[in-house]
Design a protein around this motif. Structure first.
Motif, mmCIF file in Angstrom:
data_model
loop_
_atom_site.group_PDB
_atom_site.id
_atom_site.type_symbol
_atom_site.label_atom_id
_atom_site.label_comp_id
_atom_site.label_asym_id
_atom_site.label_seq_id
_atom_site.Cartn_x
_atom_site.Cartn_y
_atom_site.Cartn_z
ATOM 1 N N MET A 79 0.818 -1.207 0.000
ATOM 2 C CA MET A 79 0.000 0.000 0.000
ATOM 3 C C MET A 79 0.857 1.265 0.000
ATOM 4 S SD MET A 79 -1.518 0.004 3.884
ATOM 5 C CE MET A 79 -0.431 -0.039 5.316
ATOM 6 N N SER A 80 2.143 1.131 -0.319
ATOM 7 C CA SER A 80 3.035 2.286 -0.352
ATOM 8 C C SER A 80 2.936 2.978 -1.709
ATOM 9 C CB SER A 80 4.480 1.849 -0.087
ATOM 10 O OG SER A 80 5.344 2.962 -0.060
ATOM 11 N N SER A 81 2.640 4.274 -1.674
ATOM 12 C CA SER A 81 2.473 5.024 -2.918
ATOM 13 C C SER A 81 3.149 6.380 -2.803
ATOM 14 C CB SER A 81 0.978 5.208 -3.223
ATOM 15 O OG SER A 81 0.347 5.945 -2.196
ATOM 16 N N ALA A 82 3.331 7.008 -3.935
ATOM 17 C CA ALA A 82 3.953 8.329 -3.948
ATOM 18 C C ALA A 82 3.101 9.318 -3.169
ATOM 19 C CB ALA A 82 4.122 8.802 -5.383
ATOM 20 N N PRO A 83 3.692 10.103 -2.298
ATOM 21 C CA PRO A 83 2.922 11.090 -1.541
ATOM 22 C C PRO A 83 2.157 12.028 -2.473
ATOM 23 C CG PRO A 83 5.144 10.875 -0.656
ATOM 24 C CD PRO A 83 5.115 10.105 -1.943
ATOM 25 N N GLY A 84 0.873 12.217 -2.182
ATOM 26 C CA GLY A 84 0.064 13.146 -2.964
ATOM 27 C C GLY A 84 -0.546 12.560 -4.212
ATOM 28 N N SER A 85 -0.268 11.277 -4.506
ATOM 29 C CA SER A 85 -0.844 10.683 -5.718
ATOM 30 C C SER A 85 -2.320 10.430 -5.513
ATOM 31 C CB SER A 85 -0.130 9.372 -6.064
ATOM 32 O OG SER A 85 -0.331 8.419 -5.045
ATOM 33 N N ASP A 86 -3.079 10.413 -6.627
ATOM 34 C CA ASP A 86 -4.516 10.155 -6.577
ATOM 35 C C ASP A 86 -4.783 8.948 -7.459
ATOM 36 O OD1 ASP A 86 -7.209 10.366 -6.141
ATOM 37 O OD2 ASP A 86 -7.515 11.868 -7.703
ATOM 38 N N TRP A 87 -5.120 7.846 -6.833
ATOM 39 C CA TRP A 87 -5.244 6.603 -7.609
ATOM 40 C C TRP A 87 -6.307 5.716 -7.008
ATOM 41 C CZ3 TRP A 87 -3.961 1.962 -5.031
ATOM 42 C CH2 TRP A 87 -3.363 2.155 -3.794
ATOM 43 N N ASP A 88 -6.896 4.901 -7.857
ATOM 44 C CA ASP A 88 -7.804 3.878 -7.378
ATOM 45 C C ASP A 88 -6.954 2.740 -6.870
ATOM 46 O OD1 ASP A 88 -9.926 5.345 -8.090
ATOM 47 O OD2 ASP A 88 -10.373 4.258 -9.943
ATOM 48 N N GLY A 89 -7.224 2.300 -5.641
ATOM 49 C CA GLY A 89 -6.398 1.275 -5.003
ATOM 50 C C GLY A 89 -6.211 0.055 -5.868
ATOM 51 N N TRP A 98 5.058 -1.247 -6.009
ATOM 52 C CA TRP A 98 5.245 -2.701 -5.905
ATOM 53 C C TRP A 98 4.117 -3.207 -5.004
ATOM 54 C CZ3 TRP A 98 10.359 -5.483 -6.638
ATOM 55 C CH2 TRP A 98 11.160 -4.821 -7.566
ATOM 56 N N THR A 99 3.109 -3.778 -5.598
ATOM 57 C CA THR A 99 1.896 -4.092 -4.853
ATOM 58 C C THR A 99 1.388 -5.478 -5.226
ATOM 59 O OG1 THR A 99 -0.279 -3.238 -4.235
ATOM 60 C CG2 THR A 99 0.367 -2.946 -6.540
ATOM 61 N N VAL A 100 0.133 -5.762 -4.869
ATOM 62 C CA VAL A 100 -0.439 -7.097 -5.046
ATOM 63 C C VAL A 100 -1.714 -7.000 -5.863
ATOM 64 C CG1 VAL A 100 -1.354 -9.144 -3.893
ATOM 65 C CG2 VAL A 100 0.514 -7.856 -2.846
ATOM 66 N N LEU A 101 -1.820 -7.812 -6.882
ATOM 67 C CA LEU A 101 -3.007 -7.908 -7.710
ATOM 68 C C LEU A 101 -3.878 -9.054 -7.213
ATOM 69 C CD1 LEU A 101 -4.292 -6.769 -10.373
ATOM 70 C CD2 LEU A 101 -3.126 -8.651 -11.557
ATOM 71 N N ARG A 102 -5.168 -8.796 -7.095
ATOM 72 C CA ARG A 102 -6.148 -9.804 -6.658
ATOM 73 C C ARG A 102 -5.721 -10.491 -5.359
ATOM 74 N NH1 ARG A 102 -6.972 -13.777 -11.448
ATOM 75 N NH2 ARG A 102 -4.703 -13.681 -11.422
ATOM 76 N N PRO A 103 -5.618 -9.746 -4.280
ATOM 77 C CA PRO A 103 -5.087 -10.303 -3.032
ATOM 78 C C PRO A 103 -5.938 -11.403 -2.430
ATOM 79 C CG PRO A 103 -6.057 -8.159 -2.646
ATOM 80 C CD PRO A 103 -6.018 -8.344 -4.129
ATOM 81 N N PRO A 108 2.040 1.646 -11.942
ATOM 82 C CA PRO A 108 2.756 2.907 -12.218
ATOM 83 C C PRO A 108 2.079 4.129 -11.635
ATOM 84 C CG PRO A 108 1.672 2.058 -14.196
ATOM 85 C CD PRO A 108 1.561 0.989 -13.168
ATOM 86 N N ARG A 109 0.764 4.048 -11.378
ATOM 87 C CA ARG A 109 0.061 5.206 -10.816
ATOM 88 C C ARG A 109 0.421 5.429 -9.359
ATOM 89 N NH1 ARG A 109 -6.166 5.076 -12.139
ATOM 90 N NH2 ARG A 109 -5.938 7.195 -11.323
ATOM 91 N N MET A 110 0.931 4.400 -8.704
ATOM 92 C CA MET A 110 1.367 4.533 -7.318
ATOM 93 C C MET A 110 2.826 4.958 -7.205
ATOM 94 S SD MET A 110 -0.316 0.963 -5.929
ATOM 95 C CE MET A 110 0.314 1.135 -4.253
ATOM 96 N N HIS A 111 3.566 4.862 -8.294
ATOM 97 C CA HIS A 111 5.017 5.007 -8.227
ATOM 98 C C HIS A 111 5.459 6.469 -8.183
ATOM 99 C CE1 HIS A 111 9.154 3.852 -8.594
ATOM 100 N NE2 HIS A 111 9.308 4.581 -9.685
#
Length: 570
Positions: free
Chosen positions: A224-234, A307-312, A322-325
């Motif tokens: 769940m780590s993402s770039a500060p201030g990014s706006d993304w659908d989880g 670096w996250t998880v798809l379909r947990p 890439p939207r979290m990076h």
């Protein structure tokens, strides 16, 4: 088994590793360090084969037939299941209860119906006790029980013993606590697909695989780590998501998209998470004294955003979002890393895997595992150089350690106290036991102080004698020795037939068993203590009682030899 006999001596750190072992001791030493202990006849076979030939066999496990252990494991269905299949087949009882509650909301309740918590919910919220693993049928505990049985059965029966030793080494080095959320379902794949295939390979390959493992991503929160201030659908916008609501617990949080500024349970905020970046450097690579700063921790965490998880809650696959990076420029340990997406993380992992501090840290841990609690600096330095020269090739690194004069020295001989898993596995191997590795054995391992997959801290269990030396832990070892020697462990049988003759003097039986199981006789102090213990129960002159007498039954003699300081060391 007096506590002082197992405790490390103050002079241990000053030992000189320059006195070589004799040929017979060398064989016993090598077998005790690269296997989970000798089986009857192993020492003779290794001496006939030659130490170098035996070591080379173990360094190349793919050349050894291991079909017998695979046949034993065939009856454990969870070992071949994907994470998604495990979640479906062995659901969280709380989740089942919620579904039943939703269904029940549309059905009129009968007057006087039970509104209390269900048995399933009670089992889910109770602590995961290894002593009770395997007793709950189709629940996540069964998944952990079968994984624990696999680890134990492979330790006892596998022909690829060094590989199993290294699997346990890396599972502890990259420790994951099964009590945290979905990790209880993900650990099977972590062991099978991440650790086991790379246990004797290149360290960098293993490091990348663990960094991309859903189990590690969840455990250390990088998912769940993402770039500060990014706006993304989880990353889980299409389905339910689970966030850490409290230590060791997880909470479902809505079916729809989660935005950057939406609060999470427990008051947490979405954004950069440094947990994995910190542990990656402190525990997995450089070490706490590896020369990094808090700024480096932040920069590494930035590199690994996305670096996250798809379909947990299905297959739980690694995914780069890439939207979290964070695409900004980073500097890690003085090296510039420019916004290259997933390559930022791969560059960081390469930098850490090939860093001299990592070579020193991993070499020290390996020398501690195979040589001594306080390994000689000379060997650590040579091993570290080989680590760098071979690009972290574990076969080359291990060969440096396992052929060194320091390894085959008197100071290293029987200097390591066995862990609880090693104690159980070596005992079963020595007694040529037949076992199903069932929950009773897993519970005995836990009572010795090392419940499998349930060490909460990411550091893993310490590999030093002090970690295993306490009055309760030693009592647990003695109790285990008595239970197994007397055939009182369900699912496990041993035969002492032929180990010592009925009517033989107890002293002769003690010598016979110790030589049979360890390739050596006990020290004078241990031998005397065992004979005194037997005599006190039968009031016979020291060593004069015969095996078969009420005070010197063969199981009682065997239990005391197993509980001796010599057997508890490797």
């Amino acid at each position: 088994m007096p506590e002082s006999r197992l405790s490390p001596h103050a002079a241990d750190s000053a030992k000189v590793f320059d006195k070589p072992l004799g040929d017979q001791e060398k064989a016993s030493h090598l077998v005790s360090r690269i296997t989970f202990g000798p089986r009857p006849g192993d020492l003779e076979r290794v001496q006939a084969l030659g130490l170098d030939a035996f070591l080379n066999q173990q360094l190349h496990p793919e050349r050894l037939d291991d079909s017998a252990i695979e046949a034993r494991l065939a009856g454990l269905p969870t070992l071949s299941m994907s994470t998604g299949e495990l979640m479906e087949k062995y659901p969280d009882p709380n989740q089942v209860q919620r579904k039943q509650s939703v269904a029940g909301a549309f059905t009129a309740r009968k007057p006087g119906g039970d509104s209390g918590a269900s048995n399933a919910e009670a089992m889910s919220t109770a602590p995961m006790s290894p002593a009770s693993m395997g007793q709950f049928g189709d629940t996540p505990r069964e998944v952990l029980a079968e994984l624990g049985r696999e680890e134990l059965l492979r330790a006892v029966y596998s022909s690829r013993q060094l590989q199993e030793v290294m699997v346990q080494f890396w599972m502890n080095h990259f420790n994951i606590f099964a009590g945290k959320g979905p990790d209880k379902w993900m650990l099977t794949s972590f062991e099978r697909d991440t650790i086991r295939p790379r246990a004797l390979g290149r360290f960098e390959d293993l490091l990348v695989a663990t960094a991309q493992s859903p189990a590690m991503l969840f455990y250390l929160d990088n998912w769940m780590s993402s770039a500060p201030g990014s706006d993304w659908d989880g990353p889980f916008a299409a389905g339910p998501r689970f966030f850490p609501a409290r230590p060791g617990g997880w909470q479902r949080f809505g079916p729809g998209p989660v935005r950057q500024n939406q609060p999470l349970p427990g008051g947490q905020k979405r954004g950069l998470n440094e947990n994995y970046g910190r542990e990656l450097m402190e525990l997995h690579t450089l070490s706490v004294n590896g020369g990094y700063t808090q700024k480096d921790v932040t920069e590494v965490a930035r590199c690994l955003t996305g670096w996250t998880v798809l379909r947990p809650r299905q297959e739980a696959e690694f995914s780069f979002n890439p939207r979290m990076h964070d695409r900004g420029e980073k500097t890690v340990l003085g090296h510039r890393i420019t916004g290259g997406g997933i390559e930022d993380g791969l560059q960081v992992l390469h930098l850490l895997a090939t860093h001299p501090s990592t070579a020193q840290f991993i070499s020290t841990k390996l020398c501690r595992r195979f040589v001594a609690d306080d390994p000689p600096a000379s060997l650590v330095q040579r091993t570290s150089r080989e680590f760098l020269a071979s690009k972290g090739d574990m076969r080359a690194v291990l060969k440096t350690i396992l052929t060194s004069p320091e390894f085959y020295s008197e100071a290293a001989y029987r200097s390591k106290v066995k862990s609880p898993l090693e104690t159980v596995a070596s005992t079963l191997r020595a007694l040529n036991a037949e076992t199903d590795g069932g929950p009773q054995l897993l519970g005995l391992i836990a009572r010795m102080g090392a419940p499998m997959f349930l060490y909460q801290a990411p550091a893993g269990y310490p590999d030093r004698a002090g970690a295993w030396i306490s009055s309760s832990a030693l009592l647990g070892r003695l109790n285990f020795a008595a239970l197994v020697a007397q055939n009182r462990v369900p699912g496990t049988t041993v035969s002492l037939d032929g180990a010592a003759a009925e009517g033989a003097p107890a002293a002769e039986a003690v010598d016979r068993l110790s030589y049979l199981w360890m390739g050596t006789t006990l020290s004078g102090g241990s031998r005397t203590a065992i004979l005194d213990s037997l005599d006190k129960s039968g009031a016979a002159p020291s060593g004069q009682g015969a095996v078969g007498d009420s005070f010197a039954t063969l199981p009682s003699v065997a239990a005391l030899v197993i509980g001796s300081p010599e057997f508890q060391r490797r």
